[in-house]
Enzyme design. Structure first.
Site, short mmCIF file in Angstrom:
data_model
loop_
_atom_site.label_atom_id
_atom_site.label_comp_id
_atom_site.label_asym_id
_atom_site.label_seq_id
_atom_site.Cartn_x
_atom_site.Cartn_y
_atom_site.Cartn_z
N GLY A 167 7.77 -4.31 2.94
CA GLY A 167 6.84 -5.34 3.35
C GLY A 167 5.60 -5.32 2.49
O GLY A 167 5.35 -4.38 1.73
N CYS A 168 4.80 -6.38 2.59
CA CYS A 168 3.60 -6.49 1.75
C CYS A 168 2.54 -5.47 2.15
O CYS A 168 2.00 -4.76 1.28
CB CYS A 168 3.06 -7.91 1.82
SG CYS A 168 2.81 -8.55 3.50
N TYR A 169 2.24 -5.37 3.44
CA TYR A 169 1.26 -4.37 3.88
C TYR A 169 1.72 -2.95 3.56
O TYR A 169 0.93 -2.14 3.08
CB TYR A 169 1.00 -4.50 5.38
CG TYR A 169 0.09 -5.62 5.80
CD1 TYR A 169 -1.20 -5.75 5.27
CD2 TYR A 169 0.48 -6.54 6.77
CE1 TYR A 169 -2.04 -6.77 5.67
CE2 TYR A 169 -0.35 -7.56 7.19
CZ TYR A 169 -1.62 -7.67 6.64
OH TYR A 169 -2.46 -8.67 7.05
N ALA A 172 1.08 -2.10 -0.26
CA ALA A 172 -0.31 -1.80 -0.59
C ALA A 172 -0.75 -0.48 0.04
O ALA A 172 -1.44 0.33 -0.59
CB ALA A 172 -1.22 -2.94 -0.12
#
Length: 352
Positions: A154-156, A159
């Site tokens: 996922g994106c979160y 990061a």
């Protein structure tokens, strides 16, 4: 292989933001040929009806999802679908010899009971799920290169984990003190109409959501636990910010050795990511901004130490649609094919 010697690739779920980012990357990739675009809601329509700016670049129709037809035409298939749908497609595609990269959460978890708990879907594909590799190249590069099925992060989590991984892997922090404060642009919510993503609702406003129970939490914890060698829990809070794309994650944690200084940690991070071309460790006193990563597959990381509190603060910035989604998926495919992992991926941001 296609007549031009390129690898034929398909996208199931091409109508969303993840799908159109993939289209952009695949059209520009020197070794790939876009052979199929699939989606039930838009089936029968030219893809350029959905995205008119691609006139002259993409001449494909959106087709119904027919697994036999996809497998006959594609060597690689990206599944850019909502959570819970890839589990019904991936097993058949794998049986037909396709490499599969799933952009949803369906194949991110080593324990399917965790997936069921957080996503509410019972699974019958345990054998297939056991073959999936978590698609974060900076941590699992060698495993990705040998995989047939990738569960793209996922994106979160992307990061957050890029900010946390050196600390967890080398035991530099007290794991249970880790707090992740992350902010994302509105494209992270997808292309479907939602009230909270309307311009009149989002513009000029900043707010947290899914506090204490966001679905990306167990994904982050799973990888942190793998790195630390024991079960780890973290505090993760996401926020919505009024801009189209980008994520800034700020991670706080208590250092085991309060004598560590910023320069020590910069040296550790540079060594950890020395073979990771998509991670940029910023100079001392420089902190990342989302604009620097916009339109690229890069992750920018800045580090600070608060000697007063004994905490380390790590900041990471990515484009949520590229390094946080489609770009990272293509990075994984490059590794699977034995190509340079930078191939066909943008390195220069849209600026200003």
């Amino acid at each position: 292989m296609s007549s031009q010697g390129k690898v034929p690739v398909g996208i199931v779920g091409a109508s969303g933001y993840g799908g159109v980012q993939l289209v952009r990357l695949l059209v520009d990739h020197p070794h790939l040929e876009l052979a199929y675009l699939g989606g039930e809601g838009s089936a029968g329509r030219p893809y350029t009806d959905l995205y008119p700016h691609l006139q002259g670049c993409v001449d494909l129709l959106v087709e119904p999802v027919d697994l036999e037809a996809i497998a006959a035409r594609c060597a690689v298939v990206f599944l850019a679908l909502p959570n819970g749908l890839a589990v019904d497609l991936a097993p058949t595609l794998l049986q037909r010899g396709c490499r599969v990269l799933d952009l949803s959460a369906d194949y991110r978890f080593s324990e399917l009971k965790t997936y069921t708990l957080w996503y509410g879907k019972e699974r019958q594909d345990q054998a297939v799920a056991a073959t999936a590799v978590y698609g974060l190249p900076e941590l699992y590069r060698d495993r990705i290169a040998e995989a047939q099925l990738i569960g793209c992060p996922g994106c979160y989590p992307t990061a957050s984990l890029l900010a946390l991984s050196p600390l967890m892997k080398q035991g530099l922090i007290v794991p249970e003190t880790a707090i992740i404060d992350a902010k994302s642009g509105t494209s992270g919510g997808g292309r479907q109409g939602k009230i909270n993503l309307l311009l009149a609702e989002a513009e000029g406003s900043l707010g947290a959501y899914n506090v204490g129970h966001h679905r990306h939490t167990p994904e982050i914890e799973q990888i942190c636990s793998d790195l630390a060698g024991h079960e780890v829990m973290v505090q993760f809070t996401p926020h919505l910010i009024p801009m189209p794309r980008g994520i800034l994650a700020t991670v706080y944690a208590t250092l085991r050795d309060p004598g560590l200084e910023r320069e020590d940690l910069l040296t550790i991070y540079r060594a950890f990511y020395r073979n990771s071309p998509w991670v940029k460790i910023l100079p001392s006193g420089t902190y990342p901004q989302t604009k620097w990563a916009c339109g690229t597959n890069l992750c920018y990381i800045g580090i600070e130490v608060d000697s007063r509190t004994g905490r380390v603060i790590v900041m990471s910035a990515i484009d949520n649609l590229l390094k946080g989604q489609s770009g990272q998926a293509v990075q994984c495919l490059n590794l699977m094919m034995g190509w340079e992992e930078t191939l066909g991926l943008p390195q220069l941001a849209f600026y200003p």
